[in-house]
Design a protein around this motif. Structure first.
Motif, PDB file in Angstrom:
ATOM      1  N   ALA A   1       0.879  -1.187  -0.105  1.00  0.00           N
ATOM      2  CA  ALA A   1       0.173  -0.106  -0.028  1.00  0.00           C
ATOM      3  C   ALA A   1       0.826   1.181  -0.140  1.00  0.00           C
ATOM      4  CB  ALA A   1      -0.842   0.001   1.455  1.00  0.00           C
ATOM      5  N   VAL A   2       0.200   2.393  -0.613  1.00  0.00           N
ATOM      6  CA  VAL A   2       0.900   3.701  -0.677  1.00  0.00           C
ATOM      7  C   VAL A   2      -0.030   4.593  -0.183  1.00  0.00           C
ATOM      8  CG1 VAL A   2       2.086   5.295  -2.077  1.00  0.00           C
ATOM      9  CG2 VAL A   2       2.544   3.007  -2.727  1.00  0.00           C
ATOM     10  N   ALA A   3       0.460   5.542   0.829  1.00  0.00           N
ATOM     11  CA  ALA A   3      -0.482   6.641   1.441  1.00  0.00           C
ATOM     12  C   ALA A   3       0.160   7.927   0.984  1.00  0.00           C
ATOM     13  CB  ALA A   3      -0.089   6.431   3.025  1.00  0.00           C
ATOM     14  N   PHE A   4      -0.821   8.709   0.123  1.00  0.00           N
ATOM     15  CA  PHE A   4      -0.431  10.018  -0.459  1.00  0.00           C
ATOM     16  C   PHE A   4      -1.362  10.996   0.303  1.00  0.00           C
ATOM     17  CE2 PHE A   4      -1.884  13.066  -3.856  1.00  0.00           C
ATOM     18  CZ  PHE A   4      -0.953  13.855  -3.930  1.00  0.00           C
ATOM     19  N   SER A   5      -0.657  11.748   0.814  1.00  0.00           N
ATOM     20  CA  SER A   5      -1.349  12.796   1.783  1.00  0.00           C
ATOM     21  C   SER A   5      -2.129  13.972   1.004  1.00  0.00           C
ATOM     22  CB  SER A   5      -0.390  13.686   2.848  1.00  0.00           C
ATOM     23  OG  SER A   5       0.482  14.439   2.300  1.00  0.00           O
ATOM     24  N   SER A   6      -1.454  14.092  -0.150  1.00  0.00           N
ATOM     25  CA  SER A   6      -1.717  15.342  -1.089  1.00  0.00           C
ATOM     26  C   SER A   6      -1.183  16.844  -0.177  1.00  0.00           C
ATOM     27  CB  SER A   6      -3.108  15.537  -1.531  1.00  0.00           C
ATOM     28  OG  SER A   6      -3.029  16.628  -2.292  1.00  0.00           O
ATOM     29  N   ASP A   7      -1.769  17.901  -0.637  1.00  0.00           N
ATOM     30  CA  ASP A   7      -1.247  19.137   0.323  1.00  0.00           C
ATOM     31  C   ASP A   7      -1.911  19.124   1.613  1.00  0.00           C
ATOM     32  OD1 ASP A   7      -0.235  19.671  -2.356  1.00  0.00           O
ATOM     33  OD2 ASP A   7      -1.308  21.537  -2.613  1.00  0.00           O
ATOM     34  N   THR A   8      -0.915  19.208   2.634  1.00  0.00           N
ATOM     35  CA  THR A   8      -1.544  19.597   4.018  1.00  0.00           C
ATOM     36  C   THR A   8      -0.903  20.082   4.720  1.00  0.00           C
ATOM     37  OG1 THR A   8      -2.673  17.964   5.703  1.00  0.00           O
ATOM     38  CG2 THR A   8      -0.737  17.069   4.579  1.00  0.00           C
ATOM     39  N   GLY A   9      -1.279  20.744   5.686  1.00  0.00           N
ATOM     40  CA  GLY A   9      -0.505  21.245   7.081  1.00  0.00           C
ATOM     41  C   GLY A   9      -0.743  19.945   8.095  1.00  0.00           C
ATOM     42  N   PRO A  10      -0.379  20.152   9.333  1.00  0.00           N
ATOM     43  CA  PRO A  10      -0.474  19.238  10.257  1.00  0.00           C
ATOM     44  C   PRO A  10      -1.905  18.583  10.070  1.00  0.00           C
ATOM     45  CG  PRO A  10       0.464  21.191  11.118  1.00  0.00           C
ATOM     46  CD  PRO A  10       0.173  21.723   9.814  1.00  0.00           C
ATOM     47  N   THR A  11      -1.797  17.122  10.384  1.00  0.00           N
ATOM     48  CA  THR A  11      -3.223  16.876  10.323  1.00  0.00           C
ATOM     49  C   THR A  11      -3.321  15.411  11.013  1.00  0.00           C
ATOM     50  OG1 THR A  11      -4.979  16.112   8.515  1.00  0.00           O
ATOM     51  CG2 THR A  11      -2.712  15.333   8.038  1.00  0.00           C
ATOM     52  N   HIS A  12      -4.544  14.770  11.272  1.00  0.00           N
ATOM     53  CA  HIS A  12      -4.550  13.712  12.115  1.00  0.00           C
ATOM     54  C   HIS A  12      -4.941  12.302  11.498  1.00  0.00           C
ATOM     55  CE1 HIS A  12      -5.119  11.848  15.878  1.00  0.00           C
ATOM     56  NE2 HIS A  12      -6.321  11.691  15.497  1.00  0.00           N
ATOM     57  N   ARG A  13      -6.425  12.314  10.949  1.00  0.00           N
ATOM     58  CA  ARG A  13      -6.787  11.119  10.477  1.00  0.00           C
ATOM     59  C   ARG A  13      -6.015  10.403   9.659  1.00  0.00           C
ATOM     60  NH1 ARG A  13      -9.430   6.969  12.099  1.00  0.00           N
ATOM     61  NH2 ARG A  13     -11.107   6.305  10.919  1.00  0.00           N
ATOM     62  N   PHE A  14      -5.448  11.056   8.659  1.00  0.00           N
ATOM     63  CA  PHE A  14      -4.492  10.496   7.482  1.00  0.00           C
ATOM     64  C   PHE A  14      -3.553   9.676   8.134  1.00  0.00           C
ATOM     65  CE2 PHE A  14      -0.530  10.609   5.156  1.00  0.00           C
ATOM     66  CZ  PHE A  14      -0.888  10.117   3.888  1.00  0.00           C
ATOM     67  N   TRP A  15      -2.968  10.071   9.118  1.00  0.00           N
ATOM     68  CA  TRP A  15      -1.847   9.149   9.844  1.00  0.00           C
ATOM     69  C   TRP A  15      -2.643   8.023  10.797  1.00  0.00           C
ATOM     70  CZ3 TRP A  15       2.465  10.094   7.541  1.00  0.00           C
ATOM     71  CH2 TRP A  15       2.768  11.437   7.329  1.00  0.00           C
ATOM     72  N   GLU A  16      -3.774   8.322  11.174  1.00  0.00           N
ATOM     73  CA  GLU A  16      -4.476   7.097  11.864  1.00  0.00           C
ATOM     74  C   GLU A  16      -4.713   5.970  10.885  1.00  0.00           C
ATOM     75  OE1 GLU A  16      -7.159   8.696  15.658  1.00  0.00           O
ATOM     76  OE2 GLU A  16      -7.834   8.330  13.706  1.00  0.00           O
ATOM     77  N   ILE A  17      -5.085   6.543   9.893  1.00  0.00           N
ATOM     78  CA  ILE A  17      -5.511   5.300   8.764  1.00  0.00           C
ATOM     79  C   ILE A  17      -4.192   4.877   8.077  1.00  0.00           C
ATOM     80  CG2 ILE A  17      -6.637   5.159   6.489  1.00  0.00           C
ATOM     81  CD1 ILE A  17      -8.998   5.945   7.950  1.00  0.00           C
ATOM     82  N   THR A  18      -3.530   5.709   7.893  1.00  0.00           N
ATOM     83  CA  THR A  18      -1.941   5.165   7.330  1.00  0.00           C
ATOM     84  C   THR A  18      -1.448   4.062   8.303  1.00  0.00           C
ATOM     85  OG1 THR A  18      -1.452   7.190   5.997  1.00  0.00           O
ATOM     86  CG2 THR A  18       0.314   5.850   6.617  1.00  0.00           C
ATOM     87  N   ASN A  19      -1.455   4.471   9.585  1.00  0.00           N
ATOM     88  CA  ASN A  19      -0.757   3.513  10.459  1.00  0.00           C
ATOM     89  C   ASN A  19      -1.508   2.264  10.757  1.00  0.00           C
ATOM     90  OD1 ASN A  19       1.284   5.165  11.543  1.00  0.00           O
ATOM     91  ND2 ASN A  19       0.090   6.096  12.731  1.00  0.00           N
ATOM     92  N   GLN A  20      -2.753   2.212  10.347  1.00  0.00           N
ATOM     93  CA  GLN A  20      -3.733   1.017  10.468  1.00  0.00           C
ATOM     94  C   GLN A  20      -3.511   0.318   9.095  1.00  0.00           C
ATOM     95  OE1 GLN A  20      -7.641   2.545  10.957  1.00  0.00           O
ATOM     96  NE2 GLN A  20      -7.213   3.245  12.843  1.00  0.00           N
ATOM     97  N   THR A  21      -3.075   0.830   8.083  1.00  0.00           N
ATOM     98  CA  THR A  21      -2.975   0.107   6.699  1.00  0.00           C
ATOM     99  C   THR A  21      -1.994  -1.070   6.736  1.00  0.00           C
ATOM    100  OG1 THR A  21      -3.577   2.060   5.769  1.00  0.00           O
ATOM    101  CG2 THR A  21      -2.410   0.305   4.155  1.00  0.00           C
ATOM    102  N   LYS A  22      -2.402  -2.255   6.430  1.00  0.00           N
ATOM    103  CA  LYS A  22      -1.199  -3.288   6.279  1.00  0.00           C
ATOM    104  C   LYS A  22      -0.428  -3.160   4.953  1.00  0.00           C
ATOM    105  CE  LYS A  22      -4.520  -6.334   8.973  1.00  0.00           C
ATOM    106  NZ  LYS A  22      -5.632  -6.946   8.808  1.00  0.00           N
ATOM    107  N   LYS A  23       0.766  -3.848   5.261  1.00  0.00           N
ATOM    108  CA  LYS A  23       1.714  -3.868   3.998  1.00  0.00           C
ATOM    109  C   LYS A  23       1.779  -2.528   3.506  1.00  0.00           C
ATOM    110  CE  LYS A  23       0.124  -8.469   2.352  1.00  0.00           C
ATOM    111  NZ  LYS A  23      -0.867  -8.925   1.388  1.00  0.00           N
ATOM    112  N   LEU A  24       1.991  -1.472   4.524  1.00  0.00           N
ATOM    113  CA  LEU A  24       2.370  -0.137   3.990  1.00  0.00           C
ATOM    114  C   LEU A  24       3.754  -0.148   3.503  1.00  0.00           C
ATOM    115  CD1 LEU A  24       1.154   2.871   3.793  1.00  0.00           C
ATOM    116  CD2 LEU A  24       2.605   3.210   5.692  1.00  0.00           C
ATOM    117  N   LYS A  25       3.899   0.363   2.069  1.00  0.00           N
ATOM    118  CA  LYS A  25       5.126   0.300   1.391  1.00  0.00           C
ATOM    119  C   LYS A  25       6.001   1.594   1.458  1.00  0.00           C
ATOM    120  CE  LYS A  25       5.890  -3.967   0.047  1.00  0.00           C
ATOM    121  NZ  LYS A  25       5.165  -4.449  -1.067  1.00  0.00           N
TER     122      LYS A  25
END
Ligand SMILES: [Zn+2]
Length: 253
Positions: A153-177
């Motif tokens: 899996a790949v997580a792309f944040s796009s344009d963002t300042g400090p954020t929260h939910r994106f990192w929660e979901i990213t941390n829950q993602t299995k096989k994050l590459k």
């Protein structure tokens, strides 16, 4: 998955300042530099586009991609985003003023363009890729995307300042590459970064403490005028596995 950086600000070549990635040759992730980076034949292969937000550096080649290929036999394009971004594209881009409304051309029955609303955090599938949109914290409604295939899996944040939910979901993602995230301004422009919903290297250092997985982090979005100093400031952070993306390079993730 194969991810090519069509536009990512990372080099002193045309197209820096624009954001766009090509995934497995047929899916574009943002469209700041699609028609310019690809040959006409390559453009015809692009069937689906995920748009993170309405800003022009992420959308500006959509009109030309469609216009270039409108008359190609069987050409059809689906553009996906969260409802606020789809509304913006309808109202401000494909509005028959800025550009024709290709969602009703050549006719309402068989238009070449479909604008598809997706709901944040509800998975959907394009060409074997499971995709989820996640809200991030930019100056306009913006979605990051998590893309997963069987291998990773790949997580792309796009344009963002400090954020929260994106990192929660990213941390829950299995096989994050890998994570792809932004760093637009140098440290001295942190006030500008804050008001415009972007990052500086110091802000990024804090932000990456939220990432609990040991994966490479790829940076896009450095403003071209400040690229040199941002690279130096990123290097000074001494974060292992932190890389500035190179425009034109293909990443196998
Ligand atoms: Zn933006």
């Amino acid at each position: 998955m194969k991810l090519k950086a069509l536009g990512c600000y990372g080099g002193n070549i045309p197209g820096h300042g624009m954001t766009s990635f090509l995934v497995n040759d047929t899916l574009a992730l943002d469209a700041g530099w699609v028609s310019n980076a690809l040959s006409l034949r390559q453009q015809e292969r692009v069937k689906d586009i995920l748009i993170s937000h309405s800003h022009l550096d992420h959308t500006c080649t959509l009109p030309f991609l469609i216009d270039n290929n409108f008359t190609a036999p069987g050409f059809a394009l689906r553009i996906y985003s969260i409802p606020e971004v789809v509304a913006s594209m309808r109202n401000h881009l494909f509005n028959n003023q800025t550009w024709p409304d290709f969602t009703s051309l050549p006719n309402d029955m068989t238009p070449v363009l479909k604008l598809v609303e997706i709901q944040p955090e509800e998975p959907f599938v394009i060409n074997g890729l499971k995709i989820r949109a996640v809200h991030v914290s930019h100056s306009v409604p913006t979605a990051g995307y998590i893309l997963e295939d069987k291998k990773g899996a790949v997580a792309f944040s796009s344009d963002t300042g400090p954020t929260h939910r994106f990192w929660e979901i990213t941390n829950q993602t299995k096989k994050l590459k890998a994570v792809i995230t932004e760093c637009s301004f140098p440290n001295e422009l942190r006030e500008l970064a804050k008001v415009s919903g972007h990052m500086t290297p110091w802000m990024l250092e804090l932000e990456l403490k939220k990432l609990k997985k040991d994966v490479p982090v790829y940076i896009y979005g450095c403003k071209p005028k400040h690229l040199g100093i941002i690279k130096r400031e990123l290097k000074a952070l001494k974060i292992r596995n932190l890389h500035v993306m190179v425009q034109g390079r293909t990443y196998n993730l």
